[in-house]
Design a protein around this motif. Structure first.
Motif, short mmCIF file in Angstrom:
data_model
loop_
_atom_site.label_atom_id
_atom_site.label_comp_id
_atom_site.label_asym_id
_atom_site.label_seq_id
_atom_site.Cartn_x
_atom_site.Cartn_y
_atom_site.Cartn_z
N ASP A 1 0.89 -0.88 0.00
CA ASP A 1 0.13 -0.02 -0.16
C ASP A 1 0.55 1.42 0.02
N ALA A 2 2.31 0.90 -0.08
CA ALA A 2 3.53 2.14 -1.00
C ALA A 2 3.00 3.76 -1.73
N ALA A 3 3.42 4.61 -1.19
CA ALA A 3 3.58 5.48 -2.54
C ALA A 3 4.76 4.63 -3.27
N ASN B 1 6.55 4.57 -6.22
CA ASN B 1 7.29 5.37 -7.14
C ASN B 1 7.97 6.68 -5.64
N GLN B 2 7.13 6.79 -4.81
CA GLN B 2 8.19 7.52 -3.96
C GLN B 2 9.82 6.42 -3.32
N GLU C 1 12.22 5.54 -5.11
CA GLU C 1 13.25 7.03 -4.79
C GLU C 1 13.56 6.72 -3.06
N LYS D 1 11.07 -0.34 -11.35
CA LYS D 1 11.29 0.24 -11.78
C LYS D 1 12.98 0.75 -10.81
N ARG E 1 15.46 2.68 -12.72
CA ARG E 1 16.04 3.83 -11.90
C ARG E 1 17.48 4.34 -11.62
N ASP F 1 1.27 3.54 3.47
CA ASP F 1 0.37 4.76 3.54
C ASP F 1 0.00 4.72 4.73
N ASN G 1 8.34 6.64 5.15
CA ASN G 1 8.32 7.13 4.34
C ASN G 1 9.91 8.20 4.05
N THR G 2 10.84 7.65 3.81
CA THR G 2 12.20 8.76 3.39
C THR G 2 12.65 8.08 4.53
#
Lengths: 298, 484
Positions: B274-276, B278-279, B282, B315, B319, B428, B448-449
């Motif tokens: 359920d994570a974002a 694309n971010q 990164e 991805k 990347r 998320d 999330n970082t």
């Protein structure tokens, strides 16, 4: 209303901000800058969308499109002229065989607050006058009410009416409220026939940003990874400086890749960007900035 | 004609200039406020790992030199610790401002000597180093407020040994709290990256610090051992490998030296379906390829929920093709040079081990320069907890990807390591974040970082990643004696 059909992946705003900070820290210099400037010029949809637009104003803009900077014949033309449906025939005639396309905003631009019949008639008027591309707006009111199917059906209906003309779907991201909503609106547009997704009408203060563009490019990429089909992108409004335009190109390059770096797959909706690009191009070629008075304003 | 352009939007070289930096050909030892030749007369070379060219020669400090440095620090201790705390703070503020003024020069030297991209030394290492001095300068006269109703005093002479991955930043992490608390210092930078610490010595001179408050001695393991074993040192702070950390702990056992260790790591970075995504991708890239993976808290073990494994790996592979590998001084470089020949050999050994264990290896198709030490960004998929590249710290741009099915499974696997420095969670769902952060055994957990640092936030490990904290109020404790 059924909305679950359009569940889009979440977007993390902080992550997007980090990504854009990385992109804007890129150093775009010398040969890369010159190539980027040429590329940006070729991607511009030179735009006039005023209540005050007249035959004279549109004709002059079309002249500019064909004589951007005669001093440098190697420079490409802009991609298109973007006008209201009532001005399409004027633009078409003025552009003649130049190859510059005519894009028309339609579907009760900019608010989209009208019936489907009016929107279809608006679109048909533009197409009958010879528009090559249609820039439609989505019904933001319905979208914010959660009526995603309504928005989706409207896009599909306009797409059908477009025939061979390419359809740009304006999300008006400044009214959507969050990046998650931008992603959702992008997916609705892409899955219902958009050839392009476009950020803004240029009629509200919050126009295109690198952040919303990044989210939209990710939607395009995810669709490409799923279906193998390319969708084009058009940020519009608020892009008046070359440096910012080059950051946009860098973003496209890093998110989607070089394949998208043509005016078939990427456009800038802008009215004053072209002159700044020309100013910077001349500086790169000749050295030293010229007075803005050397670049025509039409 | 609305022409189609050829795709020629390619990076042009954008090197940061080196004309403005000032480096000596030879550096002596900074002891008692003076530059002193090593007793042995021996010097060693420090090279640019991107070109293998010599930059300068640096003094090799022996036991005798270390003894001189400790004596100088001891001599300075009384004056420094009894200085009004506000005055100590002023010196640190001055040092912080001078680092900011010389930020560009320091960033270039850091990239020259260590191989890290100028983007990182310019935007992360040097600004954070200045921030650490600013932050601790503020604490100098507020220690009573940091520890209310307790009576604190400095420890005395601190021996500090720092690694080569963030040379100036680690010097700042060590010096700032020690000095703010009233200690004096003997600091040894790593032998492959001594130059910014030596520049810092010049800045300390310029800031007018009293003689002997900071002493900087250069050398390799022997010099470090001399500091650790010196009888008149009250505190050892070490950042480096777990192997050396264990030696230091043995050496200081049964002494009254206070010890803090910040050692290796093998961080789990966990992506839920359920994570974002694309971010998250990164963030994973930033988590493992930051500073060529020479980061003790690097997110080197990636756990991906099996349902999104294909999407995430597709991805990630796309990347890493976008990452610019090459000249550390180029402003567009994402991955610079491997710090030393020895480290490159270690990384290459692990690449072979990964392949021998039958894992699928994917590397960027980028070209790397002929001279210098380089490793392309690498991803291993199909990994399991039983693989060596999952168990052992590689300290390079190498990511091992495993899959998981449930929260309990991933918690168990994430904690199934001798290390415990950092971890990352991508979802998320806020509730899931809190659930995981209370179960993961790591000193720093990002949600999330990844790889975010701040002087106000304590940093340190569990288990074999060490003990003691650096940064924040917790970091001050390591340099104080509590008299209650």
């Amino acid at each position: 209303m059924q909305t679950s059909k359009y569940s889009s992946p979440p977007v993390d705003q902080v992550g997007i901000e980090d990504r854009i900070a990385r992109i804007t820290a890129r150093s775009i210099k010398s040969s890369m800058k010159v190539e980027g400037l040429k590329m940006a010029l070729s991607m511009i949809d030179l735009t006039t969308l005023e209540g005050a637009d007249t035959v004279g104003k549109v004709t002059q803009l079309c002249t500019k499109a064909q004589h951007l900077c005669d001093e440098f014949p190697e420079l490409p033309n802009v991609a298109a002229i973007c006008v209201y449906p009532s001005m399409v025939n004027v633009a078409k005639q003025a552009l003649g065989e130049s190859g510059v396309k005519v894009a028309a905003v339609a579907t009760a631009f900019p608010s989209g607050q009208s019936s489907l019949e009016v929107k279809l008639t608006d679109t048909k008027l533009a197409l009958d006058n010879g528009a090559d591309e249609i820039d439609m707006v989505i019904s933001r009111g319905k979208f914010l009410q959660g009526e995603c199917n309504f928005v989706a059906d409207e896009i599909a209906t306009i797409k059908e009416a477009c025939g061979k003309a390419r359809l740009k779907v304006i999300l008006e991201t400044g009214e959507l409220g969050s990046l998650d909503q931008v992603r959702k609106a992008s997916d609705i547009a892409i899955y219902n026939g958009a050839d392009f997704i476009k950020t803004s009408t240029g009629k509200i203060p919050k126009a295109a940003t690198l952040h919303v563009t990044c989210v939209m490019l990710e939607a395009i990429r995810d669709y490409y990874l799923t279906t193998g089909k390319m969708i084009a992108m058009k940020p519009a409004g608020g892009i008046s400086k070359s440096k910012l335009a080059l950051h946009y190109l860098m973003l496209v390059k890093e998110v989607l890749g070089d394949k998208w770096l043509t005016n078939e797959w990427f456009r800038f909706g802008a009215s004053s960007l072209a002159n700044d690009v020309l100013l910077q191009y001349r500086k790169a070629q000749v050295g030293g900035y010229q007075s803005p008075d050397y670049f025509s304003i039409d | 004609m609305a022409t189609k352009n050829k795709n020629t939007f390619e990076f042009a070289p954008a090197p940061e200039s080196t004309g403005h930096i000032q480096l000596r050909d030879q550096y002596d030892l900074f002891i008692g406020g003076k530059w002193i030749k090593p007793k042995s007369g021996k010097y060693f070379k420090t090279i640019n790992p991107a070109t293998e060219k010599q930059i300068a020669t640096v003094a090799d400090a022996s036991e005798k030199d270390v003894d001189l440095a400790v004596k100088a620090a001891r001599k300075a201790f009384k004056g420094w610790s009894q200085l009004p705390a506000r005055e100590r703070g002023k010196y640190l503020f001055r040092l912080a401002r001078l680092i900011q003024e010389k930020a560009r020069e320091l960033a270039v030297i850091e990239s020259l000597d260590g191989g890290k991209p100028i983007r990182e030394s310019r935007d992360i290492d040097i600004p954070l180093a200045a921030a650490h001095f600013f932050y601790h300068a503020g604490w100098a006269d507020k220690l009573d407020y940091a520890f209310p109703n307790r009576s604190v005093e400095p420890l005395g002479v601190a021996g500090q040994i720092i690694p080569w991955n963030f040379p100036l930043l680690m010097a700042a992490w060590k010096l700032a709290p020690a000095l703010a608390c009233g200690n004096t210092v003997v600091l040894k930078p790593a032998e492959t990256t001594p130059l910014t610490a030596l520049k810092l010595a010049e800045i300390i001179e310029e800031a007018g610090f009293p003689e002997g408050v900071v002493n900087i001695v250069t050398g390799a393991g022997k010099t470090g051992a001399a500091i650790v074993n010196h009888p008149d040192v009250n505190k050892i702070a070490f950042t480096g490998s777990t192997e050396v950390g264990k030696l230091i702990q043995r050496a200081t056992a049964a002494s009254d030296k206070k010890l803090t260790l910040e050692l290796g790591g093998k961080a789990a970075n966990i992506i839920f379906e359920d994570a974002a995504i694309n971010q998250a991708v990164e963030g994973v890239i930033n988590g493992i390829y930051f500073n060529q993976g020479h980061v003790c808290c690097a997110g080197s073990r990636l756990f991906v929920q099996e349902s999104v494994f294909d999407e995430v790996t597709t991805k990630l592979k796309a990347r890493i093709e976008n990452l610019v590998v090459g000249d550390p001084l180029d402003k567009n470089t994402d991955i610079g040079a491997i710090n030393s020949k020895g480290q490159l050999e270690t990384i290459n050994k692990y690449l072979e081990i990964g392949k021998d264990e039958g894992l699928e290896m994917f590397q960027s198709s980028c070209a790397v320069p002929k001279k210098g030490f380089w490793c392309k960004p690498t991803i291993f998929t199909g990994a399991a907890q039983s693989n060596r590249i999952v168990q052992e710290e590689i300290f390079g741009p190498v990511l091992a990807v495993q899959t998981f099915r449930t929260i309990s499974e991933v918690v168990q696997k994430a904690n199934n390591t001798p290390y415990g420095l950092s971890a990352g969670v991508w979802t998320d769902k806020g509730s899931k974040i809190f659930n995981l952060t209370s179960q993961l055994r790591a000193g720093v957990i990002w949600a999330n970082t990844f790889n975010k640092f701040d002087p106000t936030s304590p940093f340190g490990g569990y288990k074999e990643s060490g003990f003691g904290r650096e940064g924040g109020i917790h970091g001050l404790e390591a340099y104080l004696k509590f008299n209650d």
